[in-house]
Design an enzyme around this catalytic site. Structure first.
Site, mmCIF file in Angstrom:
data_model
loop_
_atom_site.group_PDB
_atom_site.id
_atom_site.type_symbol
_atom_site.label_atom_id
_atom_site.label_comp_id
_atom_site.label_asym_id
_atom_site.label_seq_id
_atom_site.Cartn_x
_atom_site.Cartn_y
_atom_site.Cartn_z
ATOM 1 N N PRO A 92 0.942 -1.017 0.049
ATOM 2 C CA PRO A 92 0.116 0.018 -0.096
ATOM 3 C C PRO A 92 0.658 1.230 0.031
ATOM 4 O O PRO A 92 1.620 1.549 0.875
ATOM 5 C CB PRO A 92 -0.684 -0.072 1.135
ATOM 6 C CG PRO A 92 0.028 -1.028 2.386
ATOM 7 C CD PRO A 92 1.071 -1.496 1.282
ATOM 8 N N GLU A 93 0.584 1.924 -0.957
ATOM 9 C CA GLU A 93 1.141 3.561 -0.948
ATOM 10 C C GLU A 93 -0.339 4.432 -1.004
ATOM 11 O O GLU A 93 -1.208 3.564 -0.584
ATOM 12 C CB GLU A 93 1.631 3.792 -2.246
ATOM 13 C CG GLU A 93 3.156 2.924 -2.338
ATOM 14 C CD GLU A 93 3.959 3.467 -3.484
ATOM 15 O OE1 GLU A 93 4.013 4.645 -3.642
ATOM 16 O OE2 GLU A 93 4.915 2.771 -4.042
ATOM 17 N N HIS A 126 -2.301 -15.763 8.221
ATOM 18 C CA HIS A 126 -1.907 -14.511 8.836
ATOM 19 C C HIS A 126 -3.064 -13.511 8.995
ATOM 20 O O HIS A 126 -2.952 -12.330 8.894
ATOM 21 C CB HIS A 126 -1.067 -14.056 7.475
ATOM 22 C CG HIS A 126 -0.058 -14.801 7.067
ATOM 23 N ND1 HIS A 126 1.109 -15.056 7.978
ATOM 24 C CD2 HIS A 126 0.321 -15.315 5.878
ATOM 25 C CE1 HIS A 126 1.916 -16.066 7.297
ATOM 26 N NE2 HIS A 126 1.562 -16.017 6.156
ATOM 27 N N ARG A 174 3.595 -10.145 6.579
ATOM 28 C CA ARG A 174 4.784 -9.553 6.998
ATOM 29 C C ARG A 174 4.801 -9.125 8.163
ATOM 30 O O ARG A 174 5.907 -8.861 9.072
ATOM 31 C CB ARG A 174 5.475 -8.679 6.110
ATOM 32 C CG ARG A 174 5.851 -9.383 4.716
ATOM 33 C CD ARG A 174 6.534 -8.446 3.576
ATOM 34 N NE ARG A 174 7.871 -8.227 3.772
ATOM 35 C CZ ARG A 174 8.481 -7.372 3.187
ATOM 36 N NH1 ARG A 174 7.860 -6.855 2.096
ATOM 37 N NH2 ARG A 174 9.842 -6.806 3.577
#
Length: 283
Positions: free
Chosen positions: A2-3, A93, A112
């Site tokens: 994500p930006e 996750h 992550r």
DNA sequence: CTTTCGTCCTGACTGC
DNA sequence: TGCAGTCAGGACGAAA
């Protein structure tokens, strides 16, 4: 993933689904994301109604009916996936699951674990340590437009390479590696140019390029990199519009120069991040 | 002060 | 096919 455009896309999806809903069950499976959850996070979130959802830089900010702000940062790989109906399977996750009073659920999935959440009083919003130092918001209806003179003022006297200055969240908030590369290409400016030399027409071009690339990407639902999906599960598709990012060795899509004339898209590493640019076109 | 670098973590991809 | 090595959207904190 994500930006800014991806976060904005996720924000819009969450807003459409969650505003007005009460969060009836909150399950946190891992306490160890990038930062620990605040004390009694799940208990404090549970039972609250969502009043509004907004964005600051790459932070998702949900205002709750008790005056608290529920903050989410997606890190590098975080996803917010909306659904409805049964919740019999916990995904890989899937660190947080929130159920609403109208039968929806939102799952926070982050392989992550670079993302994080926080919960704090709205009165402390401006002073929040993650938000207080952020620079200009580059797009949005309720922010002052990013103009050439404003940009030149931000960069004045800076000796850092232009690419590094664009990634500096204290100057402009929300630009990441991909869109910094794309904005520089649109503005025909070299990533290695000294930031302080960007004035006048160059600054105007860059300001316009930053706004346009972000707005175009938002309109496309963001860029899908690996497993990025919108809250709906649909893919964004702006990655097909990248002119330079990830295109090392290809001909320049604007001037068509390539390696035979020592041009084309080159890659270099600046402060540990890959930069992609056309060596002929960007000066 | 400014700027660079290493670090957190897992998965996907490359090349041998 | 297997496996080691490399790289990835972010951002903090140490170090120079």
């Amino acid at each position: 993933m994500p930006e800014l455009p991806e976060v904005e896309t996720v924000c819009r999806g969450l807003r459409a689904a969650l505003v007005g809903c009460r969060l009836v069950r909150v399950t946190v499976r891992r306490p160890d994301l990038r930062f620990a959850f605040p004390k009694r996070f799940a208990e404090r979130l549970q039972g609250r109604r969502v009043v509004a959802i907004g964005r600051r830089a790459k932070y998702i900010l949900a205002e709750l009916d008790d005056g608290a702000i529920w903050m989410t940062h997606l890190g590098m790989a975080g996803r917010m996936v909306l659904g409805s109906g049964s919740l019999n399977e916990v995904g890989l996750h899937e660190h947080v699951t929130i159920e609403t009073d109208d039968g929806q659920h939102v799952r926070y999935i982050d392989a992550r674990r670079f993302g994080f959440m926080d919960l704090f009083p709205k009165a402390g919003l401006d002073a929040h340590p993650r938000l207080a130092g952020l620079g200009l918001e580059p797009v949005g209806a309720d922010v002052a437009p990013l103009t050439g003179p404003v940009l030149a003022g931000l960069f004045a006297g800076r000796l850092a390479p232009l690419k590094a200055a664009l990634l500096d969240q204290r100057l402009i908030a929300g630009l990441g590696n991909i869109y910094a590369c794309e904005a520089l290409f649109r503005a025909r400016l070299s990533p290695t140019r000294i930031a302080g030399t960007v004035t006048g027409a160059r600054a105007a071009r860059l300001a316009e390029a930053i706004r346009s690339v972000l707005e175009d990407a938002i309109a496309a639902g963001g860029s899908s990199l690996r497993d990025y999906v919108q809250t709906s599960g649909e893919l964004g598709y702006f990655q097909h519009s990248w002119a330079v990012y990830g295109r090392e060795g290809e001909a320049c899509p604007a001037c068509n120069c390539d390696r035979r004339v020592t041009g084309g898209i080159n890659r270099l590493v600046q402060s540990g991040r890959s930069t992609f640019f056309c060596v002929k076109r960007q000066r």
